[in-house]
Design a protein around this motif. Structure first.
Motif, PDB file in Angstrom:
ATOM      1  N   TYR A 174       0.815  -1.222   0.000  1.00  0.00           N
ATOM      2  CA  TYR A 174       0.000   0.000   0.000  1.00  0.00           C
ATOM      3  C   TYR A 174       0.844   1.266   0.000  1.00  0.00           C
ATOM      4  O   TYR A 174       0.339   2.346  -0.199  1.00  0.00           O
ATOM      5  N   HIS A 175       2.163   1.131   0.221  1.00  0.00           N
ATOM      6  CA  HIS A 175       3.062   2.281   0.070  1.00  0.00           C
ATOM      7  C   HIS A 175       3.930   2.161  -1.183  1.00  0.00           C
ATOM      8  O   HIS A 175       4.948   2.841  -1.312  1.00  0.00           O
ATOM      9  N   GLY A 176       3.555   1.249  -2.071  1.00  0.00           N
ATOM     10  CA  GLY A 176       4.269   1.151  -3.347  1.00  0.00           C
ATOM     11  C   GLY A 176       5.512   0.278  -3.306  1.00  0.00           C
ATOM     12  O   GLY A 176       6.283   0.269  -4.268  1.00  0.00           O
ATOM     13  N   THR A 177       5.723  -0.464  -2.202  1.00  0.00           N
ATOM     14  CA  THR A 177       6.853  -1.408  -2.230  1.00  0.00           C
ATOM     15  C   THR A 177       6.298  -2.833  -2.384  1.00  0.00           C
ATOM     16  O   THR A 177       5.116  -3.007  -2.684  1.00  0.00           O
ATOM     17  N   LEU A 178       7.130  -3.848  -2.229  1.00  0.00           N
ATOM     18  CA  LEU A 178       6.751  -5.180  -2.719  1.00  0.00           C
ATOM     19  C   LEU A 178       6.198  -6.098  -1.628  1.00  0.00           C
ATOM     20  O   LEU A 178       6.567  -5.983  -0.452  1.00  0.00           O
ATOM     21  N   SER A 179       5.346  -7.046  -2.043  1.00  0.00           N
ATOM     22  CA  SER A 179       4.802  -8.033  -1.101  1.00  0.00           C
ATOM     23  C   SER A 179       5.864  -9.086  -0.804  1.00  0.00           C
ATOM     24  O   SER A 179       6.827  -9.265  -1.556  1.00  0.00           O
ATOM     25  N   SER A 180       5.634  -9.818   0.280  1.00  0.00           N
ATOM     26  CA  SER A 180       6.540 -10.932   0.613  1.00  0.00           C
ATOM     27  C   SER A 180       6.571 -11.951  -0.529  1.00  0.00           C
ATOM     28  O   SER A 180       7.613 -12.530  -0.839  1.00  0.00           O
ATOM     29  N   TYR A 181       5.408 -12.170  -1.124  1.00  0.00           N
ATOM     30  CA  TYR A 181       5.303 -13.122  -2.237  1.00  0.00           C
ATOM     31  C   TYR A 181       6.243 -12.689  -3.386  1.00  0.00           C
ATOM     32  O   TYR A 181       6.969 -13.513  -3.943  1.00  0.00           O
ATOM     33  N   ALA A 182       6.250 -11.381  -3.679  1.00  0.00           N
ATOM     34  CA  ALA A 182       7.136 -10.881  -4.741  1.00  0.00           C
ATOM     35  C   ALA A 182       8.608 -11.095  -4.358  1.00  0.00           C
ATOM     36  O   ALA A 182       9.421 -11.522  -5.195  1.00  0.00           O
ATOM     37  N   HIS A 284       4.622  -0.805 -14.210  1.00  0.00           N
ATOM     38  CA  HIS A 284       5.626  -1.767 -14.705  1.00  0.00           C
ATOM     39  C   HIS A 284       7.055  -1.227 -14.611  1.00  0.00           C
ATOM     40  O   HIS A 284       7.819  -1.319 -15.569  1.00  0.00           O
ATOM     41  N   LEU A 285       7.403  -0.656 -13.463  1.00  0.00           N
ATOM     42  CA  LEU A 285       8.756  -0.108 -13.307  1.00  0.00           C
ATOM     43  C   LEU A 285       9.741  -1.175 -12.818  1.00  0.00           C
ATOM     44  O   LEU A 285      10.947  -1.061 -12.997  1.00  0.00           O
ATOM     45  N   ILE A 286       9.194  -2.190 -12.137  1.00  0.00           N
ATOM     46  CA  ILE A 286       9.959  -3.412 -11.861  1.00  0.00           C
ATOM     47  C   ILE A 286       8.968  -4.519 -12.200  1.00  0.00           C
ATOM     48  O   ILE A 286       7.824  -4.483 -11.741  1.00  0.00           O
ATOM     49  N   CYS A 287       9.357  -5.445 -13.049  1.00  0.00           N
ATOM     50  CA  CYS A 287       8.380  -6.414 -13.555  1.00  0.00           C
ATOM     51  C   CYS A 287       8.664  -7.819 -13.039  1.00  0.00           C
ATOM     52  O   CYS A 287       9.741  -8.374 -13.277  1.00  0.00           O
ATOM     53  N   ILE A 288       7.675  -8.362 -12.346  1.00  0.00           N
ATOM     54  CA  ILE A 288       7.791  -9.710 -11.763  1.00  0.00           C
ATOM     55  C   ILE A 288       6.544 -10.472 -12.190  1.00  0.00           C
ATOM     56  O   ILE A 288       5.441 -10.212 -11.697  1.00  0.00           O
ATOM     57  N   GLU A 289       6.717 -11.400 -13.108  1.00  0.00           N
ATOM     58  CA  GLU A 289       5.566 -12.129 -13.644  1.00  0.00           C
ATOM     59  C   GLU A 289       5.061 -13.148 -12.613  1.00  0.00           C
ATOM     60  O   GLU A 289       5.864 -13.906 -12.043  1.00  0.00           O
ATOM     61  N   THR A 295      -0.533 -12.638 -16.760  1.00  0.00           N
ATOM     62  CA  THR A 295      -0.784 -11.234 -17.114  1.00  0.00           C
ATOM     63  C   THR A 295      -0.620 -10.337 -15.881  1.00  0.00           C
ATOM     64  O   THR A 295      -0.801  -9.124 -15.964  1.00  0.00           O
ATOM     65  N   HIS A 296      -0.295 -10.953 -14.773  1.00  0.00           N
ATOM     66  CA  HIS A 296      -0.247 -10.240 -13.500  1.00  0.00           C
ATOM     67  C   HIS A 296       1.210  -9.891 -13.172  1.00  0.00           C
ATOM     68  O   HIS A 296       2.054 -10.778 -13.046  1.00  0.00           O
ATOM     69  N   ASP A 297       1.483  -8.602 -13.070  1.00  0.00           N
ATOM     70  CA  ASP A 297       2.834  -8.133 -12.718  1.00  0.00           C
ATOM     71  C   ASP A 297       2.841  -7.763 -11.234  1.00  0.00           C
ATOM     72  O   ASP A 297       2.165  -6.814 -10.824  1.00  0.00           O
ATOM     73  N   LEU A 298       3.597  -8.527 -10.452  1.00  0.00           N
ATOM     74  CA  LEU A 298       3.610  -8.260  -9.000  1.00  0.00           C
ATOM     75  C   LEU A 298       4.311  -6.959  -8.653  1.00  0.00           C
ATOM     76  O   LEU A 298       4.206  -6.475  -7.542  1.00  0.00           O
ATOM     77  N   GLY A 299       5.007  -6.391  -9.655  1.00  0.00           N
ATOM     78  CA  GLY A 299       5.663  -5.107  -9.419  1.00  0.00           C
ATOM     79  C   GLY A 299       4.762  -3.928  -9.743  1.00  0.00           C
ATOM     80  O   GLY A 299       5.178  -2.776  -9.646  1.00  0.00           O
ATOM     81  N   ARG A 300       3.526  -4.215 -10.110  1.00  0.00           N
ATOM     82  CA  ARG A 300       2.663  -3.114 -10.599  1.00  0.00           C
ATOM     83  C   ARG A 300       2.339  -2.086  -9.523  1.00  0.00           C
ATOM     84  O   ARG A 300       1.957  -0.961  -9.829  1.00  0.00           O
ATOM     85  N   VAL A 301       2.496  -2.477  -8.250  1.00  0.00           N
ATOM     86  CA  VAL A 301       2.207  -1.534  -7.156  1.00  0.00           C
ATOM     87  C   VAL A 301       3.295  -0.463  -7.023  1.00  0.00           C
ATOM     88  O   VAL A 301       3.108   0.552  -6.360  1.00  0.00           O
ATOM     89  N   VAL A 302       4.446  -0.706  -7.672  1.00  0.00           N
ATOM     90  CA  VAL A 302       5.597   0.192  -7.494  1.00  0.00           C
ATOM     91  C   VAL A 302       5.438   1.432  -8.374  1.00  0.00           C
ATOM     92  O   VAL A 302       5.176   1.316  -9.571  1.00  0.00           O
TER      93      VAL A 302
END
Ligand code: ATP
Ligand code: MG
Length: 337
Positions: A174-182, A284-289, A295-302
């Protein structure tokens, strides 16, 4: 550039094997804690079965994928056939039932991306998030758990990286950084890329497990006991891997053009996935498929601010590991400050 840096600091880095191993060991949940989690699951299942006799509860997320550190919250999937059309009503009813059983802090978040009910069990002090029919998460949990069984260095690396990310405040979607899963996918990708490789690509191997969920076909090799020797030709230790991980994300990854893909065991081009520009909120500034929902980019929150924070944090961690005399201390170092 990385190779030169690696040679230069090998000796400096190896001194960190013992303290990093100690951090890893201190984070492993005790058998008693795991038993309490199972007990809570059983009592919750008994409770929901009074209302929905055919419902099943599955633990997913870090308490089931083996990347859960001590005192993690439990993620539970409430599986019930036919529930997909009225998830909000089911969650609200579930919240009522849980509240009347004296569970604490019960809250139904029906409008979240993944709607959940939150609760805390006063007896064990364990907090849970319960979602409805999120079966893909149960399957990606299995994939992560199977990877962890191949080589213990994955679990060690992921524990240290998660611990670092939480300590540095960069594990907050929610602050634009990554989930544990990512972060765990970044660790798997990184170990697939080592030469010799420490992890294989399970989704490129013979299928021994397959399931189709919401039109997504999930298939991979899951007889991982047969792969226990896979990484033996690579003898890098935990300190070398932690340091190389941060260097890889600081200096080795091509953020402008590459997508990391655990599914293929390699990187893909952003252009091929059409992830080159902002679409809605996905930058899509850091892309983690995602390994299954491709079709889901886990980096999309960044976003453009948090990508800078993340990259500076990767650089900082690499520098601290190399130059700080005591980087694993709890007051001034890579894992704590
Ligand atoms: P933590 O120890 O920090 O709770 P976690 O692995 O449980 O780590 P959560 O953010 O709680 O991480 O997510 C729980 C699980 O939900 C993940 O392990 C994964 O299976 C699934 N998940 C989380 N985010 C996503 C996502 N963006 N897409 C698909 N599945 C996800
Ligand atoms: Mg969790």
């Amino acid at each position: 550039r990385i190779y030169k840096r690696q040679l230069a600091c090998r000796a400096d880095i190896l001194r960190l094997d013992a303290p990093l191993t100690a951090i890893y060991e201190s984070l492993i949940p005790t058998a008693e804690e795991k038993a309490k989690q199972r007990q809570l699951l059983t009592s919750l299942e008994r409770l929901v079965n009074r209302e929905w006799p055919n419902a099943k509860l599955y633990i997913y997320g870090s308490c089931a994928n083996s990347f859960g550190v001590s005192k993690s919250d439990i993620d539970i999937c409430f599986a019930l056939e036919g529930a997909d059309n009225n998830k909000p009503e089911i969650l609200l009813r579930l919240a009522e039932i849980l509240e009347s059983d004296n569970l604490e802090n019960v809250q139904a978040l029906v409008r979240a991306r993944v709607p959940i009910v939150k609760l805390k069990d006063p007896a064990t002090e364990i907090s849970c998030d319960i979602c409805v029919n999120n079966v893909l998460a149960v399957v990606n949990t299995k994939l992560l758990r199977d990877y962890a069984r191949i080589d213990v260095r994955l679990r060690q690396l992921a524990f240290i990286v998660k611990h670092w990310a939480k300590s540095r405040g960069v594990n907050e979607t929610y602050h634009g950084t990554l989930s544990s899963y990512a972060y765990v996918l970044m660790c798997i990708h990184f170990l697939q890329q080592r030469r010799p490789a420490i992890l294989p690509c399970l989704q490129e191997m013979k299928t021994t497990y397959s399931v189709t969920i919401e039109n997504v076909h999930c298939a991979f090799f899951d007889r991982v006991d047969e792969l226990r020797d896979f990484g033996r030709r690579n003898n890098e230790s935990i300190s070398q891997l932690v340091w190389s991980f941060f260097n890889y994300w600081a200096y080795g990854h091509d953020y402008a053009n590459s997508v990391i893909s655990v599914r293929t065991g390699s990187t893909l081009s952003k252009r091929a996935k059409d992830w080159t520009r902002r679409v809605g909120n996905d930058r899509h500034l850091i892309c983690i498929e995602d390994p299954f929902e491709t079709t889901h980019d886990l980096g999309r929150v960044v976003d453009k601010y948090s990508i800078k924070v993340l990259r500076e944090e990767f650089e900082r961690a690499a520098e601290v590991l190399q130059h700080d005399p005591n980087p694993c201390s709890t007051t001034d170092g890579c894992t704590a400050t």
